[in-house]
Design a protein around this motif. Structure first.
Motif, PDB file in Angstrom:
ATOM      1  N   ILE A   7       3.166  10.557  -3.637  1.00 34.71           N
ATOM      2  CA  ILE A   7       3.052  11.142  -2.307  1.00 34.71           C
ATOM      3  C   ILE A   7       4.390  10.994  -1.594  1.00 34.71           C
ATOM      4  O   ILE A   7       4.953   9.902  -1.542  1.00 34.71           O
ATOM      5  CB  ILE A   7       1.929  10.457  -1.490  1.00 34.71           C
ATOM      6  CG1 ILE A   7       0.593  10.548  -2.225  1.00 34.71           C
ATOM      7  CG2 ILE A   7       1.827  11.040  -0.094  1.00 34.71           C
ATOM      8  CD1 ILE A   7       0.069  11.941  -2.463  1.00 34.71           C
ATOM      9  N   GLY A   8       4.889  12.088  -1.038  1.00 40.09           N
ATOM     10  CA  GLY A   8       6.188  12.085  -0.369  1.00 40.09           C
ATOM     11  C   GLY A   8       6.070  11.959   1.136  1.00 40.09           C
ATOM     12  O   GLY A   8       4.971  11.939   1.700  1.00 40.09           O
ATOM     13  N   PRO A   9       7.219  11.898   1.804  1.00 37.47           N
ATOM     14  CA  PRO A   9       7.241  11.689   3.257  1.00 37.47           C
ATOM     15  C   PRO A   9       6.522  12.777   4.058  1.00 37.47           C
ATOM     16  O   PRO A   9       5.919  12.484   5.095  1.00 37.47           O
ATOM     17  CB  PRO A   9       8.721  11.636   3.604  1.00 37.47           C
ATOM     18  CG  PRO A   9       9.470  12.034   2.395  1.00 37.47           C
ATOM     19  CD  PRO A   9       8.552  11.967   1.237  1.00 37.47           C
ATOM     20  N   VAL A  46       6.207  11.803   8.066  1.00 36.09           N
ATOM     21  CA  VAL A  46       7.422  11.097   8.492  1.00 36.09           C
ATOM     22  C   VAL A  46       8.623  11.663   7.738  1.00 36.09           C
ATOM     23  O   VAL A  46       8.475  12.417   6.780  1.00 36.09           O
ATOM     24  CB  VAL A  46       7.318   9.569   8.228  1.00 36.09           C
ATOM     25  CG1 VAL A  46       6.173   8.960   9.012  1.00 36.09           C
ATOM     26  CG2 VAL A  46       7.172   9.267   6.745  1.00 36.09           C
ATOM     27  N   THR A  47       9.809  11.278   8.170  1.00 37.69           N
ATOM     28  CA  THR A  47      11.019  11.716   7.480  1.00 37.69           C
ATOM     29  C   THR A  47      11.279  10.830   6.265  1.00 37.69           C
ATOM     30  O   THR A  47      10.757   9.715   6.167  1.00 37.69           O
ATOM     31  CB  THR A  47      12.247  11.645   8.411  1.00 37.69           C
ATOM     32  OG1 THR A  47      12.482  10.270   8.748  1.00 37.69           O
ATOM     33  CG2 THR A  47      12.038  12.482   9.664  1.00 37.69           C
ATOM     34  N   ILE A  52       0.844  -1.206   0.000  1.00 34.83           N
ATOM     35  CA  ILE A  52       0.000   0.000   0.000  1.00 34.83           C
ATOM     36  C   ILE A  52       0.873   1.247   0.000  1.00 34.83           C
ATOM     37  O   ILE A  52       0.659   2.172  -0.790  1.00 34.83           O
ATOM     38  CB  ILE A  52      -0.960  -0.017   1.215  1.00 34.83           C
ATOM     39  CG1 ILE A  52      -2.008  -1.120   1.042  1.00 34.83           C
ATOM     40  CG2 ILE A  52      -1.625   1.350   1.408  1.00 34.83           C
ATOM     41  CD1 ILE A  52      -2.813  -1.428   2.290  1.00 34.83           C
ATOM     42  N   ILE A  53       1.878   1.274   0.876  1.00 34.56           N
ATOM     43  CA  ILE A  53       2.802   2.418   0.939  1.00 34.56           C
ATOM     44  C   ILE A  53       3.495   2.602  -0.403  1.00 34.56           C
ATOM     45  O   ILE A  53       3.567   3.715  -0.934  1.00 34.56           O
ATOM     46  CB  ILE A  53       3.856   2.224   2.058  1.00 34.56           C
ATOM     47  CG1 ILE A  53       3.210   2.131   3.437  1.00 34.56           C
ATOM     48  CG2 ILE A  53       4.919   3.320   2.009  1.00 34.56           C
ATOM     49  CD1 ILE A  53       2.545   3.385   3.929  1.00 34.56           C
ATOM     50  N   LEU A  73      10.678   6.714   5.878  1.00 37.16           N
ATOM     51  CA  LEU A  73       9.904   6.146   4.772  1.00 37.16           C
ATOM     52  C   LEU A  73      10.755   5.165   3.975  1.00 37.16           C
ATOM     53  O   LEU A  73      10.270   4.107   3.553  1.00 37.16           O
ATOM     54  CB  LEU A  73       9.354   7.256   3.871  1.00 37.16           C
ATOM     55  CG  LEU A  73       8.403   6.810   2.774  1.00 37.16           C
ATOM     56  CD1 LEU A  73       7.179   6.092   3.353  1.00 37.16           C
ATOM     57  CD2 LEU A  73       7.951   8.006   1.938  1.00 37.16           C
ATOM     58  N   TYR A  74      12.033   5.477   3.803  1.00 34.89           N
ATOM     59  CA  TYR A  74      12.959   4.577   3.115  1.00 34.89           C
ATOM     60  C   TYR A  74      13.043   3.247   3.863  1.00 34.89           C
ATOM     61  O   TYR A  74      12.980   2.169   3.245  1.00 34.89           O
ATOM     62  CB  TYR A  74      14.338   5.231   3.011  1.00 34.89           C
ATOM     63  CG  TYR A  74      15.391   4.339   2.398  1.00 34.89           C
ATOM     64  CD1 TYR A  74      15.509   4.230   1.012  1.00 34.89           C
ATOM     65  CD2 TYR A  74      16.257   3.604   3.194  1.00 34.89           C
ATOM     66  CE1 TYR A  74      16.473   3.406   0.441  1.00 34.89           C
ATOM     67  CE2 TYR A  74      17.216   2.779   2.631  1.00 34.89           C
ATOM     68  CZ  TYR A  74      17.328   2.683   1.261  1.00 34.89           C
ATOM     69  OH  TYR A  74      18.271   1.863   0.702  1.00 34.89           O
ATOM     70  N   GLU A  75      13.185   3.307   5.184  1.00 37.07           N
ATOM     71  CA  GLU A  75      13.274   2.093   6.003  1.00 37.07           C
ATOM     72  C   GLU A  75      11.989   1.263   5.903  1.00 37.07           C
ATOM     73  O   GLU A  75      12.026   0.037   5.831  1.00 37.07           O
ATOM     74  CB  GLU A  75      13.549   2.444   7.465  1.00 37.07           C
ATOM     75  CG  GLU A  75      14.896   3.107   7.717  1.00 37.07           C
ATOM     76  CD  GLU A  75      16.060   2.170   7.497  1.00 37.07           C
ATOM     77  OE1 GLU A  75      15.993   1.028   7.987  1.00 37.07           O
ATOM     78  OE2 GLU A  75      17.038   2.579   6.835  1.00 37.07           O
ATOM     79  N   VAL A  76      10.855   1.939   5.900  1.00 41.66           N
ATOM     80  CA  VAL A  76       9.559   1.253   5.773  1.00 41.66           C
ATOM     81  C   VAL A  76       9.471   0.552   4.419  1.00 41.66           C
ATOM     82  O   VAL A  76       9.112  -0.626   4.345  1.00 41.66           O
ATOM     83  CB  VAL A  76       8.388   2.248   5.951  1.00 41.66           C
ATOM     84  CG1 VAL A  76       7.073   1.635   5.507  1.00 41.66           C
ATOM     85  CG2 VAL A  76       8.291   2.711   7.399  1.00 41.66           C
ATOM     86  N   ARG A  77       9.827   1.267   3.380  1.00 44.65           N
ATOM     87  CA  ARG A  77       9.726   0.711   2.032  1.00 44.65           C
ATOM     88  C   ARG A  77      10.673  -0.461   1.814  1.00 44.65           C
ATOM     89  O   ARG A  77      10.378  -1.359   1.027  1.00 44.65           O
ATOM     90  CB  ARG A  77       9.991   1.801   0.998  1.00 44.65           C
ATOM     91  CG  ARG A  77       8.877   2.844   0.959  1.00 44.65           C
ATOM     92  CD  ARG A  77       9.171   3.962  -0.002  1.00 44.65           C
ATOM     93  NE  ARG A  77       9.106   3.486  -1.376  1.00 44.65           N
ATOM     94  CZ  ARG A  77       9.562   4.184  -2.412  1.00 44.65           C
ATOM     95  NH1 ARG A  77      10.115   5.364  -2.229  1.00 44.65           N
ATOM     96  NH2 ARG A  77       9.454   3.697  -3.627  1.00 44.65           N
ATOM     97  N   ARG A  78      11.769  -0.491   2.520  1.00 46.49           N
ATOM     98  CA  ARG A  78      12.737  -1.590   2.399  1.00 46.49           C
ATOM     99  C   ARG A  78      12.415  -2.750   3.341  1.00 46.49           C
ATOM    100  O   ARG A  78      13.095  -3.762   3.333  1.00 46.49           O
ATOM    101  CB  ARG A  78      14.161  -1.092   2.698  1.00 46.49           C
ATOM    102  CG  ARG A  78      14.681  -0.040   1.737  1.00 46.49           C
ATOM    103  CD  ARG A  78      14.721  -0.556   0.297  1.00 46.49           C
ATOM    104  NE  ARG A  78      15.001   0.500  -0.649  1.00 46.49           N
ATOM    105  CZ  ARG A  78      14.097   1.161  -1.367  1.00 46.49           C
ATOM    106  NH1 ARG A  78      12.824   0.904  -1.225  1.00 46.49           N
ATOM    107  NH2 ARG A  78      14.438   2.080  -2.240  1.00 46.49           N
TER     108      ARG A  78
END
Length: 108
Positions: free
Chosen positions: A30-32, A37-38, A20-21, A42-47
């Motif tokens: 849509i950006g952080p 969030v930072t 979903i993200i 967001l990078y950590e979430v996506r990975r």
């Protein structure tokens, strides 16, 4: 816009949450900042390094339509359901309240 309060969020696993993200970031652009969030988070979430929180998921869902969510979740949208008796009772109370207000207006 999907209202996350109408969904059983516990039924959406982390892989689906990340999908979903990812969809919202890539397709909706849509950006952080919009997520609150930072960029690093967001990078950590996506990975997959950090679990997608309910708050972040709800924010992402606010950018989706029901049809988009249905496609991402392969048709298995975990809507919160109410027992039929609860719905019938609610409808009866609403109709009774509306009917009594209408009657009162006609008398005045």
């Amino acid at each position: 816009m999907v209202d996350c309060y109408l969904l059983n969020l516990t039924q959406i696993n982390n892989e689906q949450r990340r999908a979903i993200i990812e969809y919202v970031v890539k397709e909706k652009k849509i950006g952080p900042k919009a997520f609150g969030v930072t960029q690093g988070y967001l990078y950590e979430v996506r990975r997959g390094k950090v679990r997608v929180s309910d708050r972040l998921l709800c924010r992402a869902l606010s950018f989706l339509t029901e049809d988009e969510l249905r496609v991402i979740l392969s048709g298995n949208v975990p809507w919160i359901t109410m027992p039929t008796e609860c719905i019938e009772d609610c409808v009866k109370r609403c109709l009774t309240r509306c009917f009594s207000k209408t009657q009162n207006r006609e008398v005045e």
